[in-house]
Write a protein that holds these residues in place. Structure first.
Motif, short mmCIF file in Angstrom:
data_model
loop_
_atom_site.label_atom_id
_atom_site.label_comp_id
_atom_site.label_asym_id
_atom_site.label_seq_id
_atom_site.Cartn_x
_atom_site.Cartn_y
_atom_site.Cartn_z
N HIS A 2 44.12 -99.93 -82.68
CA HIS A 2 42.72 -99.53 -82.56
C HIS A 2 42.41 -99.21 -81.11
O HIS A 2 42.85 -99.93 -80.20
N MET A 3 41.60 -98.17 -80.87
CA MET A 3 41.19 -97.78 -79.52
C MET A 3 39.74 -97.33 -79.52
O MET A 3 39.28 -96.67 -80.46
N GLN A 4 39.02 -97.66 -78.41
CA GLN A 4 37.67 -97.18 -78.19
C GLN A 4 37.47 -96.94 -76.70
O GLN A 4 37.66 -97.84 -75.89
N LEU A 5 37.10 -95.71 -76.33
CA LEU A 5 36.76 -95.39 -74.95
C LEU A 5 35.38 -95.96 -74.62
O LEU A 5 34.44 -95.82 -75.41
N LEU A 6 35.27 -96.58 -73.43
CA LEU A 6 34.03 -97.18 -72.98
C LEU A 6 33.38 -96.31 -71.91
O LEU A 6 34.07 -95.52 -71.23
N PRO A 7 32.07 -96.44 -71.68
CA PRO A 7 31.38 -95.60 -70.69
C PRO A 7 31.71 -95.93 -69.24
O PRO A 7 31.15 -95.31 -68.33
N ASN A 8 32.61 -96.88 -69.00
CA ASN A 8 33.12 -97.12 -67.65
C ASN A 8 34.53 -96.56 -67.48
O ASN A 8 35.24 -96.93 -66.53
N ASP A 9 34.94 -95.69 -68.41
CA ASP A 9 36.25 -95.03 -68.40
C ASP A 9 37.41 -95.98 -68.69
O ASP A 9 38.57 -95.62 -68.49
N ARG A 10 37.10 -97.16 -69.17
CA ARG A 10 38.17 -98.03 -69.63
C ARG A 10 38.31 -97.90 -71.15
O ARG A 10 37.41 -97.38 -71.82
N VAL A 11 39.44 -98.34 -71.65
CA VAL A 11 39.73 -98.19 -73.07
C VAL A 11 39.96 -99.58 -73.66
O VAL A 11 40.79 -100.35 -73.16
N LEU A 12 39.20 -99.88 -74.69
CA LEU A 12 39.36 -101.14 -75.41
C LEU A 12 40.45 -100.94 -76.46
O LEU A 12 40.36 -100.03 -77.29
N ILE A 13 41.47 -101.78 -76.40
CA ILE A 13 42.63 -101.65 -77.29
C ILE A 13 42.88 -103.00 -77.97
O ILE A 13 42.81 -104.03 -77.32
N TYR A 14 43.15 -102.98 -79.26
CA TYR A 14 43.57 -104.23 -79.91
C TYR A 14 44.48 -103.94 -81.09
O TYR A 14 44.49 -102.85 -81.65
N VAL A 53 42.01 -96.58 -67.10
CA VAL A 53 42.78 -95.33 -67.03
C VAL A 53 43.10 -94.98 -65.59
O VAL A 53 44.22 -94.59 -65.25
N ALA A 54 42.11 -95.11 -64.70
CA ALA A 54 42.29 -94.65 -63.32
C ALA A 54 43.36 -95.45 -62.58
O ALA A 54 44.17 -94.87 -61.84
N SER A 55 43.39 -96.75 -62.78
CA SER A 55 44.36 -97.59 -62.06
C SER A 55 45.61 -97.89 -62.87
O SER A 55 46.54 -98.51 -62.34
N ASN A 56 45.62 -97.49 -64.14
CA ASN A 56 46.75 -97.76 -65.03
C ASN A 56 47.06 -99.25 -65.08
O ASN A 56 48.20 -99.69 -64.96
N THR A 57 46.00 -100.05 -65.24
CA THR A 57 46.14 -101.50 -65.31
C THR A 57 45.43 -102.02 -66.56
O THR A 57 44.58 -101.34 -67.14
N ILE A 58 45.78 -103.23 -66.94
CA ILE A 58 45.17 -103.84 -68.11
C ILE A 58 44.57 -105.19 -67.76
O ILE A 58 45.00 -105.86 -66.81
N ARG A 59 43.57 -105.59 -68.53
CA ARG A 59 42.97 -106.92 -68.44
C ARG A 59 43.08 -107.58 -69.80
O ARG A 59 42.56 -107.04 -70.79
N PRO A 60 43.79 -108.72 -69.91
CA PRO A 60 43.94 -109.37 -71.22
C PRO A 60 42.59 -109.85 -71.77
O PRO A 60 41.75 -110.35 -71.02
N LEU A 61 42.42 -109.69 -73.06
CA LEU A 61 41.22 -110.14 -73.75
C LEU A 61 41.63 -111.07 -74.89
O LEU A 61 42.75 -111.00 -75.38
N MET A 62 40.68 -111.89 -75.34
CA MET A 62 41.01 -112.90 -76.35
C MET A 62 40.20 -112.67 -77.62
O MET A 62 38.97 -112.70 -77.61
N VAL A 63 40.91 -112.40 -78.70
CA VAL A 63 40.28 -112.38 -80.02
C VAL A 63 40.74 -113.63 -80.76
O VAL A 63 41.92 -114.00 -80.73
N LEU A 64 39.80 -114.27 -81.43
CA LEU A 64 40.11 -115.56 -82.07
C LEU A 64 40.54 -115.41 -83.52
O LEU A 64 41.28 -116.25 -84.04
N THR A 65 40.05 -114.37 -84.18
CA THR A 65 40.35 -114.18 -85.60
C THR A 65 41.03 -112.82 -85.80
O THR A 65 41.03 -111.97 -84.90
N ASP A 66 41.59 -112.60 -86.97
CA ASP A 66 42.48 -111.46 -87.20
C ASP A 66 41.69 -110.16 -87.34
O ASP A 66 40.86 -110.00 -88.23
N VAL A 67 42.00 -109.21 -86.47
CA VAL A 67 41.31 -107.91 -86.43
C VAL A 67 42.12 -106.80 -87.11
O VAL A 67 41.81 -105.61 -86.96
#
Length: 504
Positions: A2-14, A53-67
């Motif tokens: 799953h992917m969603q582009l955010l208005p800060n040019d980052r991409v939410l991925i899970y 996208v700009a820095s080609n870096t990721i920030r880990p996020l935590m989902v608690l239940t199955d997506v």
């Protein structure tokens, strides 16, 4: 997945949470326990990231239940609201705010019904409608207006359900400019008034009657909407690819049918709409269809035989294809240079602000599997650069000077767009477009729409290589639901970089 582009040019991925550890550790020693995983007692790895996208870096996020196999949308306030999933996650609503330190927040019973393989769409009033899902022949809304709100039956989902096969999951849903919903499932479509729970029009079955939705997965787009004097007079939908009847059962038994090579195009604004069939140069199942800023449709990812599902796809289609809606039928399709990476089941693709398409994923296995399989789990991201990004076209490419990013427009506002073009400008070949950032999963981009704004009196020169267009913002939430859009200036089919704007 799953992917969603955010208005800060980052991409939410899970991805999903229940098939083992990932290679990315959660921050600050965080861990979770998956009640559905009897082997892994404690999981300290991330199954969601925010990708810069700009820095080609990721920030880990935590989902608690199955997506797993869920759905979602970017809300007008820039939060992502994601709905459903599997097991402990099938009734959960998760919210992600676009900030540097934000993480997922979960509402355990945010949904009335289990939602797995459902489709979401932002409505003119700012709520999401959530339609269908496995064994769910109904729809509901989020956020809820009251605690007594219920789910509503949608018999069309029963009618399009092939017994033991389905072929109507992740239905293709588009907001029509009259405020009603075009819903395509399996091989047919309706125009649906969700406010009255009433089908107002039934469209003809797509010629041939072959299924186009999961697991016989094709894709679909609402073609660009041109606004003239506050009205959209032509509304068209394009559905491409998929797998023939029986292909899913055959794939389960080791026989992989050729994918469909046809597209159906229908002008739903006509009094008597009829499908017009076209032939793609490459057959494709599990392909993604994305609207590019210049109005072209990109068809990318997928295979040429089999279906969606674990191990059921074969023969990757490595060449993307462009579809040019305004060209004559015999020259609409253009094959592009290939990737070297198979993007099969559970791959994704989204448009990003610079005009490239971010492509990632591919995992046709129940678990992560990197060895001794036809198509190993794929962890890479890559970008497809459409032909308009050719450096030799740089003197024709606009650069937006005004308005500033994050400018907010009201409906019907007159707005000056100032831009530069270093080469020769062809004023009659300039347009201003707005693209809604879509939520992509399973070969469908939810909430995807492209608007061509009314530029009234055309283009005027205001300085050395500098020009202005006065455009009218969309007239209503039926045409442009309130929220964030990418705005582009397009010259000779070559778009500028986009800027983020807000509508409504």
């Amino acid at each position: 997945m799953h992917m969603q582009l955010l208005p800060n040019d980052r991409v939410l991925i899970y991805d999903r949470t229940d098939f083992g550890e990932s290679n990315i550790s959660l921050a600050d020693g965080k861990c979770r326990r998956d009640p559905n995983d009897n082997v892994l007692k404690k999981d300290c790895t991330a199954h969601s990231v925010e990708y810069d996208v700009a820095s080609n870096t990721i920030r880990p996020l935590m989902v608690l239940t199955d997506v797993w196999c869920s759905s979602g949308a970017l809300m007008p306030d820039a939060t992502v609201v994601q709905t459903g999933g599997f097991n402990d996650g099938d009734h959960v609503v998760r919210v992600f705010n676009s900030c540097d330190t934000c993480d997922w927040e979960e509402l355990k019973s945010g949904l009335i019904k289990r939602r797995w393989y459902a489709t979401n769409h932002i409505l003119p009033g700012g709520r999401q409608i959530i339609i269908g899902g496995r064994r769910q022949f109904n729809y509901e809304f989020f956020p809820k207006i009251s605690s007594s709100e219920k789910a509503y039956s949608l018999p069309f989902l029963v009618q399009t359900n092939d017994p033991k096969l389905e072929n109507n999951l992740y239905p293709f849903v588009f907001l029509n400019p009259d405020g009603k919903l075009f819903i395509f499932a399996n091989n047919r479509a309706i125009l649906f008034d969700y406010s009255r729970n009433k089908v107002v029009k039934t469209f003809p079955m797509i010629p041939g009657g072959e299924p186009r939705n999961y697991p016989s997965t094709g894709s679909g787009v609402l073609l660009p909407l041109r606004i003239v004097q506050g009205t959209v007079s032509v509304v068209e939908v394009l559905v491409c690819g998929g797998a023939p009847k029986g292909a899913f059962v055959n794939a389960q038994n080791g026989k992989f049918n050729d994918a469909l090579n046809t597209c159906g195009r229908i002008r739903i604004s006509d009094p008597n709409p009829q499908w017009v069939m076209e032939t793609m140069p490459l057959a494709r199942v599990m392909g993604d269809m994305l609207l590019l800023p210049n109005g072209d449709v990109l068809i990318i990812n997928g295979g040429s035989s089999g279906t969606a599902g674990w191990e059921y796809g074969r023969n990757p289609v490595l060449n993307p294809v462009l579809y040019k809606p305004d060209c004559q039928p015999d020259v609409r399709f253009e094959i592009q240079d290939p990737s070297t990476i198979p993007r099969m089941y559970h791959s994704t693709a989204i448009l990003i602000r610079d005009g490239r398409v971010l492509v990632g994923g591919s995992n046709p296995h129940i678990y992560y599997n990197f060895t001794n399989v036809l198509y190993p789990t794929e962890l890479s991201l890559e970008a497809f650069s459409p032909p308009y990004l050719d450096p030799q076209l740089s003197d024709l490419r606009p650069t937006i000077i005004f308005p500033d990013p994050q400018t907010r427009f009201g409906y019907r506002d007159l707005t000056t767009i100032r831009f530069t073009v270093s080469g020769t400008l062809f004023p009659h070949l300039v347009s201003v477009t707005m693209v809604a950032p879509s939520f992509n999963t399973h070969s469908f981009s939810m909430n995807q729409r492209l608007l061509i704004l009314d530029s009234g009196n055309g283009i005027r020169a205001v300085g050395n290589s500098m020009y202005e267009a006065v455009v009218t913002a969309p007239p209503s939430g039926n045409i442009a639901p309130a929220g964030y859009y990418l705005l582009f200036v397009v010259h000779r089919q070559i778009p500028s970089e986009g800027i983020w704007v807000q509508i409504g």
